[in-house]
Design a protein around this motif. Structure first.
Motif, PDB file in Angstrom:
ATOM      1  N   MET A  68       0.456  -1.099  -0.498  1.00 26.18           N
ATOM      2  CA  MET A  68       0.165  -0.091  -0.194  1.00 26.18           C
ATOM      3  C   MET A  68       0.712   1.549  -0.273  1.00 26.18           C
ATOM      4  O   MET A  68       0.670   2.131  -0.962  1.00 26.18           O
ATOM      5  N   ALA A  69       1.816   1.253   1.032  1.00 22.07           N
ATOM      6  CA  ALA A  69       2.668   2.765   0.957  1.00 22.07           C
ATOM      7  C   ALA A  69       2.989   2.859  -0.214  1.00 22.07           C
ATOM      8  O   ALA A  69       3.334   3.627  -0.778  1.00 22.07           O
ATOM      9  N   VAL A  70       4.239   1.495  -1.266  1.00 21.83           N
ATOM     10  CA  VAL A  70       4.456   1.562  -2.906  1.00 21.83           C
ATOM     11  C   VAL A  70       3.697   2.084  -3.562  1.00 21.83           C
ATOM     12  O   VAL A  70       3.627   3.185  -4.713  1.00 21.83           O
ATOM     13  N   TYR A  71       2.413   1.420  -3.153  1.00 21.47           N
ATOM     14  CA  TYR A  71       1.560   2.541  -4.013  1.00 21.47           C
ATOM     15  C   TYR A  71       1.036   3.132  -4.169  1.00 21.47           C
ATOM     16  O   TYR A  71       0.103   4.505  -5.045  1.00 21.47           O
ATOM     17  N   THR A  72       1.055   3.856  -2.724  1.00 20.73           N
ATOM     18  CA  THR A  72       0.611   5.547  -2.448  1.00 20.73           C
ATOM     19  C   THR A  72       1.630   6.072  -3.203  1.00 20.73           C
ATOM     20  O   THR A  72       1.656   7.143  -3.864  1.00 20.73           O
ATOM     21  N   LEU A  73       3.122   6.208  -3.324  1.00 23.61           N
ATOM     22  CA  LEU A  73       3.923   6.437  -3.792  1.00 23.61           C
ATOM     23  C   LEU A  73       3.761   6.587  -5.532  1.00 23.61           C
ATOM     24  O   LEU A  73       3.874   7.695  -5.957  1.00 23.61           O
ATOM     25  N   ALA A  74       3.478   5.513  -5.952  1.00 20.41           N
ATOM     26  CA  ALA A  74       2.986   5.469  -7.425  1.00 20.41           C
ATOM     27  C   ALA A  74       1.534   6.067  -7.568  1.00 20.41           C
ATOM     28  O   ALA A  74       1.622   6.668  -9.370  1.00 20.41           O
ATOM     29  N   PHE A  75       0.892   6.393  -6.646  1.00 19.34           N
ATOM     30  CA  PHE A  75      -0.362   7.328  -7.136  1.00 19.34           C
ATOM     31  C   PHE A  75      -0.146   8.925  -7.351  1.00 19.34           C
ATOM     32  O   PHE A  75      -0.595   8.768  -8.136  1.00 19.34           O
ATOM     33  N   PHE A  76       1.160   8.953  -6.856  1.00 20.08           N
ATOM     34  CA  PHE A  76       2.089  10.706  -6.732  1.00 20.08           C
ATOM     35  C   PHE A  76       2.580  10.261  -7.642  1.00 20.08           C
ATOM     36  O   PHE A  76       2.256  11.854  -8.435  1.00 20.08           O
ATOM     37  N   PHE A  81      -8.028 -10.079  -5.759  1.00 20.02           N
ATOM     38  CA  PHE A  81      -8.662  -9.324  -6.505  1.00 20.02           C
ATOM     39  C   PHE A  81      -7.501  -8.082  -6.919  1.00 20.02           C
ATOM     40  O   PHE A  81      -7.267  -8.038  -8.622  1.00 20.02           O
ATOM     41  N   SER A  82      -7.009  -7.591  -5.909  1.00 18.61           N
ATOM     42  CA  SER A  82      -6.098  -6.575  -6.240  1.00 18.61           C
ATOM     43  C   SER A  82      -4.878  -6.938  -7.534  1.00 18.61           C
ATOM     44  O   SER A  82      -4.612  -5.956  -7.969  1.00 18.61           O
ATOM     45  N   THR A  83      -4.712  -7.783  -6.522  1.00 21.96           N
ATOM     46  CA  THR A  83      -3.659  -8.152  -7.077  1.00 21.96           C
ATOM     47  C   THR A  83      -3.298  -9.036  -8.303  1.00 21.96           C
ATOM     48  O   THR A  83      -2.890  -8.316  -9.260  1.00 21.96           O
ATOM     49  N   VAL A 137      -7.226   0.206  -6.300  1.00 23.14           N
ATOM     50  CA  VAL A 137      -5.966  -0.621  -5.781  1.00 23.14           C
ATOM     51  C   VAL A 137      -5.829  -0.145  -4.376  1.00 23.14           C
ATOM     52  O   VAL A 137      -6.255  -0.904  -3.115  1.00 23.14           O
ATOM     53  N   LEU A 138      -5.633   1.050  -4.454  1.00 23.98           N
ATOM     54  CA  LEU A 138      -5.685   1.570  -2.640  1.00 23.98           C
ATOM     55  C   LEU A 138      -6.893   1.635  -1.561  1.00 23.98           C
ATOM     56  O   LEU A 138      -7.190   1.222  -0.471  1.00 23.98           O
ATOM     57  N   LEU A 139      -7.701   2.316  -2.608  1.00 24.73           N
ATOM     58  CA  LEU A 139      -9.555   2.131  -2.359  1.00 24.73           C
ATOM     59  C   LEU A 139      -9.866   0.579  -1.442  1.00 24.73           C
ATOM     60  O   LEU A 139      -9.950   0.277  -0.498  1.00 24.73           O
ATOM     61  N   ASP A 140      -9.664  -0.556  -2.231  1.00 24.79           N
ATOM     62  CA  ASP A 140     -10.218  -2.113  -2.233  1.00 24.79           C
ATOM     63  C   ASP A 140      -8.267  -2.213  -1.210  1.00 24.79           C
ATOM     64  O   ASP A 140      -9.853  -3.071  -0.007  1.00 24.79           O
ATOM     65  N   GLY A 146      -3.556   4.240 -15.700  1.00 27.70           N
ATOM     66  CA  GLY A 146      -2.892   3.928 -14.012  1.00 27.70           C
ATOM     67  C   GLY A 146      -2.948   4.440 -13.255  1.00 27.70           C
ATOM     68  O   GLY A 146      -3.261   3.916 -12.011  1.00 27.70           O
ATOM     69  N   LEU A 147      -2.976   5.560 -13.267  1.00 28.60           N
ATOM     70  CA  LEU A 147      -3.669   6.744 -12.099  1.00 28.60           C
ATOM     71  C   LEU A 147      -5.412   5.788 -11.451  1.00 28.60           C
ATOM     72  O   LEU A 147      -5.013   6.373 -10.340  1.00 28.60           O
ATOM     73  N   PHE A 148      -5.698   5.920 -12.343  1.00 26.64           N
ATOM     74  CA  PHE A 148      -7.475   5.020 -11.919  1.00 26.64           C
ATOM     75  C   PHE A 148      -6.767   3.908 -10.475  1.00 26.64           C
ATOM     76  O   PHE A 148      -7.783   3.225 -10.435  1.00 26.64           O
ATOM     77  N   LEU A 149      -6.384   2.642 -12.100  1.00 25.99           N
ATOM     78  CA  LEU A 149      -5.994   2.150 -11.647  1.00 25.99           C
ATOM     79  C   LEU A 149      -5.906   1.567  -9.812  1.00 25.99           C
ATOM     80  O   LEU A 149      -5.970   1.547  -9.082  1.00 25.99           O
ATOM     81  N   VAL A 150      -4.469   2.165 -10.144  1.00 20.34           N
ATOM     82  CA  VAL A 150      -4.039   2.375  -8.444  1.00 20.34           C
ATOM     83  C   VAL A 150      -4.811   3.122  -7.456  1.00 20.34           C
ATOM     84  O   VAL A 150      -4.815   2.460  -6.400  1.00 20.34           O
ATOM     85  N   THR A 151      -5.284   4.052  -7.508  1.00 20.96           N
ATOM     86  CA  THR A 151      -6.482   4.625  -6.798  1.00 20.96           C
ATOM     87  C   THR A 151      -7.345   3.890  -7.021  1.00 20.96           C
ATOM     88  O   THR A 151      -7.720   3.550  -5.067  1.00 20.96           O
TER      89      THR A 151
END
Length: 365
Positions: A29-37, A154-156, A183-186, A176-181
Motif C-alpha cells: 500500500m505504501a509503494v502504491y501510494t508513491l506510484a499514485f503520486f 483480486f486487487s493483485t 486498488v488503494l481503496l480496495d 494507471g492512475l485510476f487503477l492504483v487509486t
C-alpha cells in the motif's frame, strides 16, 4: 517432541507467516501510494503541454465540413496551406479522431514521471503478490476463504492484468492512475473493514474446485474491472468529442484531461474486446460453481443469492455483447449496459457476501 509441542510450533509458524503477510500488504500500500503520486505528477506535467490534438482533429476533420486551410505568414505576404489529413483509428462511419498522446501530453518530464510510476507499480505488485502468497502459506491453502483474502487477491490480479497489457505494448498507461487509486481503496477496505485472522476453511470449501472456480472468478472480475474503467472513460470522451463536434467549448479541465486519452472509438473497442474475451471464462466459472455445488451440497443449482447474481451478471454481459452486434444499440447504449453488468458483478462481490445470507456467506465480517 510431543504432538502438542509440534502443534504449538506449527501454530506459531503460521501466525508468524500471517504477520509477515500483513506487513507486506501494508508495504505494498505504501509503494502504491508513491506510484499514485507519480501518476499524479505525470498528469500534472502533461497538462502543461498545449497539444490539443483531439480538439483540433474534431473541429477540422468532420465529414460534413471541409478542413479549413492554414494561413502562414511569409516574407512579403501570406501563404495558404491545406491542413494535412489526420491519421485515424476509428471504424467506418465514426468520427475521424486520433488517439491522444497519453497522460504525459508529450511533455518529457511528464513521461519520466509516468515511467517512474510504472516502475513503482511493478514493485508494489511484487510486494503485494508475496503478501498474498505468505497469507496462503499461513493457512496452508488457497487464500480465498473469506472476503479479506478475496480482496487482496483480486486487487493483485487487477494490477497484474494492467501490467500484462503494458507488457504486450498496449496503449493503457492512461489507466494507471485510476487503477492504483481503486486498488488503494480496495486494500484500505480489506485491512480495516474486512480483515479476518488466518483460519481454516469451512468443510464445504475443502475441494480442488476451490482452485478452479474461485481463481477464474477472480480473474474474470479483474478483467471486467479494467473493461469497466475503459467504458466509463469512453462515455466521458464521447461526450467531449460530441460537444466539440457540435461547436461547443468544454471546460479547461475537461479539455486538458480528455484530450490526452485515446479516442472514444479506441476506448470503446478496448472495453469491448476485454469483456468479449473474458465472457466465455465467466460462463465456465458459473458451470464450475454448479459442479462444485453438486459435490458439496448435492444439487447443481439452488438459486442461492450468490448463484442468482452470478447468473444475473452473466445475462447482463450477454445483453451487452448482443447489443454490440445490434446497430441501434452500439455506442453509448451498449456502454450503459456494460456498466450495469459490472454493477451486477460488484453487488455479487460485496453486497451478497455482506448483506445477504446464503450458502456462500463466507465474508468473515
Amino acid at each position: 517432541m510431543t504432538l502438542a509441542a509440534g502443534t504449538e510450533l506449527a501454530t506459531a509458524a503460521n501466525e508468524h507467516l500471517a504477520n509477515i503477510s500483513n506487513t507486506l500488504i501494508y508495504s505494498a500500500m505504501a509503494v502504491y501510494t508513491l506510484a499514485f503520486f507519480a501518476y499524479i505528477a505525470e498528469w500534472l506535467f502533461g497538462s502543461r503541454s498545449k497539444v490539443a490534438r483531439t480538439a483540433a482533429a474534431l473541429t477540422t476533420t468532420g465529414k460534413s465540413k471541409g478542413a479549413p486551410a492554414v494561413t502562414v505568414q511569409t516574407a512579403g505576404g501570406t501563404a495558404v496551406l491545406e491542413r494535412p489529413k489526420v491519421v485515424v483509428r476509428s471504424s467506418a462511419g465514426s468520427r475521424d479522431v486520433p488517439d491522444g498522446p497519453g497522460a504525459h501530453g508529450g511533455d518529457e518530464q511528464g513521461d519520466l514521471y509516468g515511467r517512474i510510476a510504472i516502475s513503482l507499480t511493478v514493485l508494489a505488485f511484487l510486494v503485494h503478490l508475496v503478501g498474498v502468497i505468505a497469507r496462503a502459506a499461513s493457512v496452508q491453502r488457497a487464500p480465498w476463504g473469506n472476503m479479506y483474502e478475496f480482496n487482496i487477491t483480486f486487487s493483485t490480479v487487477a494490477v497484474g492484468v494492467y501490467l500484462t497489457l503494458l507488457a504486450l505494448k498496449k496503449n493503457v498507461r492512461w489507466l494507471g492512475l485510476f487503477l492504483v487509486t481503486t486498488v488503494l481503496l480496495d486494500l484500505g477496505i480489506a485491512v480495516t473493514v474486512l480483515y479476518t485472522a488466518s483460519d481454516q476453511l469451512v468443510p464445504a470449501l475443502h475441494s480442488y474446485w476451490l482452485y478452479i472456480h474461485v481463481s477464474t472468478a477472480i480473474l474474470c472480475g479483474a478483467v471486467f474491472y479494467v473493461g469497466a474503467a475503459g467504458t466509463l472513460l469512453y462515455l466521458f470522451k464521447d461526450s467531449y468529442e460530441t460537444k466539440l463536434e457540435n461547436g461547443g467549448t468544454p471546460g479547461r479541465f475537461a479539455t486538458s484531461f480528455l484530450e490526452r486519452l485515446p479516442a472514444s472509438s479506441s476506448l470503446d473497442k478496448f472495453a469491448y474486446r476485454l469483456n468479449a474475451a473474458v465472457f466465455p471464462l465467466w460462463t465456465f466459472t458459473i458451470i464450475a460453481g454448479a459442479i462444485w455445488a453438486e459435490s458439496a451440497w448435492g444439487r447443481y443449482w439452488g438459486w442461492d443469492p450468490k448463484e442468482t447474481w452470478a447468473f444475473i451478471t452473466w445475462v447482463a454481459y450477454a445483453c451487452y455483447l448482443h447489443a454490440r452486434a445490434t446497430a441501434g444499440w452500439k455506442g453509448r447504449k451498449a456502454a450503459y449496459l456494460a456498466l450495469i453488468a459490472f454493477g451486477c458483478w460488484l453487488f455479487n462481490y460485496y453486497g451478497v457476501n455482506i448483506f445477504v445470507s446464503g450458502k456462500h456467506s463466507y465474508a468473515g465480517v
